[in-house]
Write an enzyme that holds these catalytic residues in place. Structure first.
Site: not given
Ligand code: UT7
Length: 329
Positions: A112, A252, A282
């Site tokens: 990520c 994020h 996500n």
């Protein structure tokens, strides 16, 4: 000389997977997913669609927006943990798809935090004076490593991402600072155990569902909030700024509760925090470039604004990056 972002773009596949769709697949509810994560839907690839296809769409948009020819691109950095293949690299596939005949490139695996690692790498190439046009793309096709029988994880992720062109600037704007971290002691908390050299694919490994991502959600949650908040506060302080000087915070997008808790620790008011997790879930290395590109499209960034990016992911990896936004024509 700083590196500055001169174009942004994003792309997600067409197919939508809503929480209501997931209710028909596993024991979950729209109410649980929305209240625990803020996610309402995510996009997933169709048959025969993979990471390089999404990256190619983004790369073409970047060229068009900046009015560049494919031959102008010198380096292609693809940030992903879900490449089409181990070899060749996704960067090679994208290079061929867009016809960037003067480029070299590589895939960068930072989960990520991948896009921040990619921006940092690209920025250093620019600052060296040797390169003038670099394409950094963050995309993940998380559906390819999702176990759609595991409700603990499959509701969280989606496919998609975005990218940016980096060029030199003589102004004091552009990427001005970054703090990047890695700590492998957290590796087991978010891991895809099978498919690599440690556990190559066998009939047994496939039967044991080892080729799917697994996580200890509660532990990752705790580290994510602390990790993103710590580096965000540190980068603000060491640049002699306060939270009020930050015009936009793009974190994020893993869980809206993680974003809210991080923003609260940094003292950011809600209006300064960019959130699009409700639509995309996500997308791993995709969340920050997707958010950045949407923020640009929505004209949320003005010349001279202080933009703060922050990420946390598998590894563990995490980091923050401070950009003094420079409006490009
Ligand atoms: O990019 C970085 C990658 N990942 C992350 O950042 C994820 C970090 N972690 C999280 O976002 C959260 O920990 C989760 C969203 C994964 C879970 O939220 P939570 O508030 O920590 O829930 P929990 O794990 O404490 O689970 C609460 C309950 C459990 O039931 P019991 O044991 O209390 O009866 C779970 O079995 O919710 C249950 N549960 C679900 N129920 C409906 C877990 N997943 C689901 C689901 N639908 N999808």
């Amino acid at each position: 000389m700083n590196a500055t972002i001169t174009a942004t773009a994003h792309y997600v596949p067409e197919k939508v997977l809503t929480n209501h769709d997931l209710e028909k697949m596993i024991d979950t509810s729209d109410e649980w997913i929305q209240s625990r994560t803020g996610i309402a839907q995510r996009y997933i690839v169709g048959e025969n669609e993979a990471t390089s296809d999404l990256c190619t769409q983004i790369a073409k948009q970047l060229l068009e927006k900046r009015e560049l020819s494919p031959d102008d691109i010198q380096v292609i950095i693809i940030c992903t943990c879900t490449p089409d293949y181990f070899a060749p690299s996704t960067a090679a596939l994208v290079q061929n798809n867009i016809g960037a005949s003067n480029a070299w490139g590589f895939d960068l695996s930072g989960a990520c935090t991948g896009f921040l690692y990619g921006l940092e790498t690209g920025a250093k190439f620019i600052e060296s004076g040797q390169y003038e046009r670099i394409m950094v793309i963050g995309v993940d096709t998380m559906s390819s490593i999702m176990d759609y029988t595991d409700r603990d994880i499959c509701v969280l992720f989606g496919d998609g991402g975005g990218g940016a062109i980096l060029e030199p600037t003589v102004s004091e704007k552009g990427i001005i600072d970054s703090i990047l971290r890695i700590d492998g002691s957290g590796g087991d908390y978010l891991i895809m155990p099978g498919g690599g050299s440690r556990q190559p694919a066998t009939v047994e490994s496939v039967k044991a569902r080892q080729h799917f991502l697994k996580q200890d959600g509660k532990t990752v949650y705790k580290f994510a909030v602390k990790g993103m908040a710590d580096v965000s506060k540190d980068i603000i302080t060491r640049n002699n700024l306060t939270g009020e000087d930050i015009s936009l915070f793009i974190p994020h997008q893993a869980n809206k509760r993680i974003i809210d808790a991080t923003a609260a620790r940094c003292g950011f008011t809600e209006d300064k925090v960019f959130i699009n997790i409700g639509r995309y879930g996500n997308t791993t290395a995709g969340t920050i470039p997707l958010g950045l590109s949407e923020a640009v499209d929505e004209r949320l960034l003005n010349d001279g604004d202080m933009l703060l990016l922050a990420a946390f992911g598998a590894g563990f990896t995490w980091g923050s990056m401070l950009i003094k936004w420079e409006t490009y024509p």
